[in-house]
Design a protein around this motif. Structure first.
Motif, PDB file in Angstrom:
ATOM      1  N   THR A 222     -23.317  52.329 -20.857  1.00 40.82           N
ATOM      2  CA  THR A 222     -21.867  51.539 -21.251  1.00 40.82           C
ATOM      3  C   THR A 222     -22.295  51.751 -22.719  1.00 40.82           C
ATOM      4  O   THR A 222     -23.557  52.492 -24.072  1.00 40.82           O
ATOM      5  N   PHE A 223     -21.211  52.436 -23.901  1.00 40.93           N
ATOM      6  CA  PHE A 223     -21.657  52.844 -25.157  1.00 40.93           C
ATOM      7  C   PHE A 223     -20.422  51.367 -25.793  1.00 40.93           C
ATOM      8  O   PHE A 223     -19.239  52.300 -25.954  1.00 40.93           O
ATOM      9  N   GLY A 224     -20.663  50.646 -26.141  1.00 43.04           N
ATOM     10  CA  GLY A 224     -19.611  49.873 -27.546  1.00 43.04           C
ATOM     11  C   GLY A 224     -19.429  49.009 -28.043  1.00 43.04           C
ATOM     12  O   GLY A 224     -20.813  48.499 -27.836  1.00 43.04           O
ATOM     13  N   PRO A 225     -18.664  47.705 -28.176  1.00 41.71           N
ATOM     14  CA  PRO A 225     -19.665  46.643 -29.301  1.00 41.71           C
ATOM     15  C   PRO A 225     -19.506  45.521 -28.681  1.00 41.71           C
ATOM     16  O   PRO A 225     -19.650  45.465 -27.540  1.00 41.71           O
ATOM     17  N   THR A 226     -20.570  44.869 -28.398  1.00 39.89           N
ATOM     18  CA  THR A 226     -20.807  43.906 -28.162  1.00 39.89           C
ATOM     19  C   THR A 226     -21.239  42.533 -29.778  1.00 39.89           C
ATOM     20  O   THR A 226     -20.871  42.837 -30.901  1.00 39.89           O
ATOM     21  N   PHE A 227     -21.024  41.372 -29.111  1.00 36.51           N
ATOM     22  CA  PHE A 227     -20.741  40.046 -29.835  1.00 36.51           C
ATOM     23  C   PHE A 227     -22.474  38.843 -29.912  1.00 36.51           C
ATOM     24  O   PHE A 227     -22.680  39.000 -28.271  1.00 36.51           O
ATOM     25  N   ILE A 244     -25.821  50.760 -26.844  1.00 34.34           N
ATOM     26  CA  ILE A 244     -26.022  51.640 -25.143  1.00 34.34           C
ATOM     27  C   ILE A 244     -26.715  51.131 -24.564  1.00 34.34           C
ATOM     28  O   ILE A 244     -27.852  50.265 -25.437  1.00 34.34           O
ATOM     29  N   GLU A 245     -26.364  51.507 -23.826  1.00 31.49           N
ATOM     30  CA  GLU A 245     -27.134  50.638 -22.062  1.00 31.49           C
ATOM     31  C   GLU A 245     -26.946  51.172 -20.844  1.00 31.49           C
ATOM     32  O   GLU A 245     -25.626  50.978 -20.376  1.00 31.49           O
ATOM     33  N   PRO A 246     -27.200  52.017 -21.148  1.00 36.22           N
ATOM     34  CA  PRO A 246     -27.522  53.430 -19.950  1.00 36.22           C
ATOM     35  C   PRO A 246     -28.637  52.052 -18.076  1.00 36.22           C
ATOM     36  O   PRO A 246     -29.200  51.341 -18.335  1.00 36.22           O
ATOM     37  N   GLU A 247     -27.645  52.546 -17.728  1.00 35.34           N
ATOM     38  CA  GLU A 247     -28.524  52.055 -15.911  1.00 35.34           C
ATOM     39  C   GLU A 247     -28.161  53.010 -14.787  1.00 35.34           C
ATOM     40  O   GLU A 247     -27.516  54.068 -15.109  1.00 35.34           O
ATOM     41  N   MET A 248     -29.559  53.098 -13.858  1.00 30.12           N
ATOM     42  CA  MET A 248     -30.076  54.523 -13.231  1.00 30.12           C
ATOM     43  C   MET A 248     -30.638  53.445 -12.234  1.00 30.12           C
ATOM     44  O   MET A 248     -31.162  53.141 -11.728  1.00 30.12           O
ATOM     45  N   ALA A 249     -30.024  54.004 -11.257  1.00 28.11           N
ATOM     46  CA  ALA A 249     -30.005  53.494  -8.861  1.00 28.11           C
ATOM     47  C   ALA A 249     -31.026  54.944  -9.169  1.00 28.11           C
ATOM     48  O   ALA A 249     -31.413  55.601  -9.668  1.00 28.11           O
ATOM     49  N   PHE A 429     -26.934  50.668 -31.828  1.00 32.83           N
ATOM     50  CA  PHE A 429     -26.254  51.220 -32.027  1.00 32.83           C
ATOM     51  C   PHE A 429     -26.693  51.300 -33.623  1.00 32.83           C
ATOM     52  O   PHE A 429     -27.480  52.439 -34.992  1.00 32.83           O
ATOM     53  N   GLU A 430     -26.597  49.917 -34.630  1.00 37.62           N
ATOM     54  CA  GLU A 430     -26.276  50.284 -35.938  1.00 37.62           C
ATOM     55  C   GLU A 430     -28.471  50.270 -36.120  1.00 37.62           C
ATOM     56  O   GLU A 430     -28.752  50.632 -37.157  1.00 37.62           O
ATOM     57  N   ARG A 431     -29.009  50.058 -35.556  1.00 37.62           N
ATOM     58  CA  ARG A 431     -30.753  49.299 -35.573  1.00 37.62           C
ATOM     59  C   ARG A 431     -30.927  51.477 -35.711  1.00 37.62           C
ATOM     60  O   ARG A 431     -31.907  51.502 -36.429  1.00 37.62           O
ATOM     61  N   LEU A 432     -30.490  52.173 -34.753  1.00 42.27           N
ATOM     62  CA  LEU A 432     -30.958  53.152 -34.513  1.00 42.27           C
ATOM     63  C   LEU A 432     -30.136  54.336 -35.874  1.00 42.27           C
ATOM     64  O   LEU A 432     -30.876  54.992 -36.432  1.00 42.27           O
ATOM     65  N   LEU A 433     -29.332  53.720 -36.788  1.00 46.86           N
ATOM     66  CA  LEU A 433     -28.363  54.383 -37.514  1.00 46.86           C
ATOM     67  C   LEU A 433     -29.443  53.684 -39.321  1.00 46.86           C
ATOM     68  O   LEU A 433     -29.818  54.889 -39.757  1.00 46.86           O
TER      69      LEU A 433
END
Length: 457
Positions: A222-227, A244-249, A429-433
């Motif tokens: 996922t890559f989108g807004p959170t609150f 940014i939230e990847p999930e992997m089986a 994402f903002e912390r990365l920026l």
């Protein structure tokens, strides 16, 4: 020939002594008796172009009246520059005024404080700092998508309105169509009459829903807004931000860290390669040594060490701590700084005490820790956090009972219906920026920040 400034710089060797047409804005205007200089930009690249005109033009007097901020179309010839600071300039043949700008235009060519520019957020992309910040934001976002898409991840759009609380902290914004004034009078809420027939909130994370896709597509993100409804006014907190939230089986904690390291190095290198002018600007005017820091990270081997061993190192350090390190407890910012300096690079801290981590993290065999990881990077502290998710149905249910957390049945059913070991992580994402640009305040890497008391635009 109508060109963007970006194209002009790219093709300059072929365009010398050729006529071109440019469209953009006046950044500065130096007027003299017989000629004038216009600092021109169209936003397509960080570099500007110098326009030169003289009193031989019939429109000389009219051009001299053009203010900073005006939108113009320029017709001129590319010539070798007679001054220092640029290799070429545009000898103006005519200028068409597309949009005038008054003399009280706020973005005058002088140094403005970031606080002032936040008050003028709708204009701040026009100044150099924010031209650079938001182009890097765009480029980094593309790099994230490119990294995951090239590796076969499915991009999952997590819902923004949800009845789930992934973090279990309850710091969520409610979404309702109920008449709040009437509720205030009656003193009771019947959520059965609300829009969704139950209490609904803005999401704090797309992780739980992303796990459903990971167990169907194997790799998703996922890559989108959170609150988050946190009443916090620090430099690193905002109430609306992107994750940014990847999930992997079929991925354990070691595999999770492999992806975290590879992704971060890829994004940093992509920005360094594709935003060279912007990054040099940050290195010169925002954070001295930024380029060295980022280039070192790309070449680093990330250390992996358990939380227990980190605490041992901190306890043995000959340092007077403001917050004493303790087994079973979280670590402070001063500890994060020390441990990255100790290993001279990024550090994965693994196997955290279960009592300070989320309910969905996999319980380790010792029964005291969970298969969780935080990535600490020099100069920024924690940048990412992840874990192997608990795939044992009974253990997950017991953990939720211990913590007093309720989760929808569908999430538990993932452990029943063909579940497997799986992992994921999250990065703000903002912390990365902030890390990429050296800009210290999260309010200055988000176009329109949402913080306590601030919901303008």
């Amino acid at each position: 020939m109508l060109l963007d400034v970006k194209e002009l710089y790219k093709k300059i060797d072929c365009l010398m002594n050729k006529e071109v047409t440019l469209q953009g804005w006046i950044k500065n205007h130096r007027k003299q008796k017989e000629f004038g200089f216009i600092d021109f930009s169209d936003g397509t690249c960080f570099k500007h172009v110098q326009l030169v005109y003289d009193n031989k033009l019939d429109s000389f007097d009219e051009i001299q009246k053009y203010h900073i901020g005006c939108a113009i179309t320029v017709f001129g010839e590319v010539v070798e520059s007679q001054g220092s600071g640029q290799n070429f300039e545009i000898r103006v043949k005519s200028i068409k005024l597309e949009g005038d700008c008054p003399e009280d235009y706020p973005m005058q060519p002088k140094r403005h404080s970031n606080e002032f520019l936040r008050e003028q957020a709708y204009l701040r992309p026009r100044v150099n700092l924010f031209q650079a910040v938001f182009r890097v934001r765009s480029t980094a976002a593309y790099a994230i998508h490119k990294f995951f898409q090239d590796k076969g991840f499915v991009y999952f759009h997590a819902p923004l309105i949800t009845s789930s609380d992934c973090e279990g902290a309850g710091e969520m914004f409610q979404v309702t169509t109920l008449d709040l004034d009437r509720i205030a009078e009656n003193g009771s809420v019947d959520y059965g009459k609300d829009f969704f027939g139950k209490q609904a909130n803005l999401t704090v994370s797309g992780q739980l829903e992303a796990e459903t896709f990971a167990l169907a597509y194997k790799k998703t993100y996922t890559f989108g807004p959170t609150f988050r409804a946190e009443n916090s006014n620090t430099k690193t907190h905002a109430n609306e931000f992107w994750m940014i939230e990847p999930e992997m089986a079929f991925c354990d904690l070691a595999g999770d860290m492999d992806v975290m390291e590879e992704m971060l190095k890829y994004i940093v290198q992509y920005v360094l390669d594709n935003c060279k002018d912007e990054m040099e600007f940050f290195d010169k005017f925002v954070e001295k040594g930024l380029l060295d820091k980022l280039n070192k990270l790309v070449k680093s081997k990330f250390t992996r060490i358990s939380h227990h061993d980190v605490i041992t190192i901190l306890k043995n350090a000959k340092v007077k701590w403001e917050f004493q390190p303790a087994y079973g407890e979280d670590i402070a910012r001063e500890h994060e700084k020390y441990i990255t300096e100790y290993f001279s690079g990024p550090v994965f801290i693994t196997d955290w005490p279960k009592d300070i981590k989320a309910f969905y993290m996999k319980l380790n065999p010792d029964g005291e820790t969970v298969a969780a990881v935080d990535l600490e990077v020099p100069g920024a502290g924690e940048l990412m956090g992840g874990s192997q998710r608990e795939d044992d149905y009974e253990k997950l249910v017991n953990r939720m009972k211990e913590m007093g957390i309720e989760v929808d049945e569908w999430y538990l059913n993932l452990r029943k219906f063909g579940g497997c070991y799986h992992s994921g992580f999250g990065m703000g994402f903002e912390r990365l920026l902030i890390y990429l640009t050296g800009v210290e305040n999260i309010r200055d890497v988000i176009p329109y920040p949402r913080t306590p008391g601030n919901c303008d635009y």
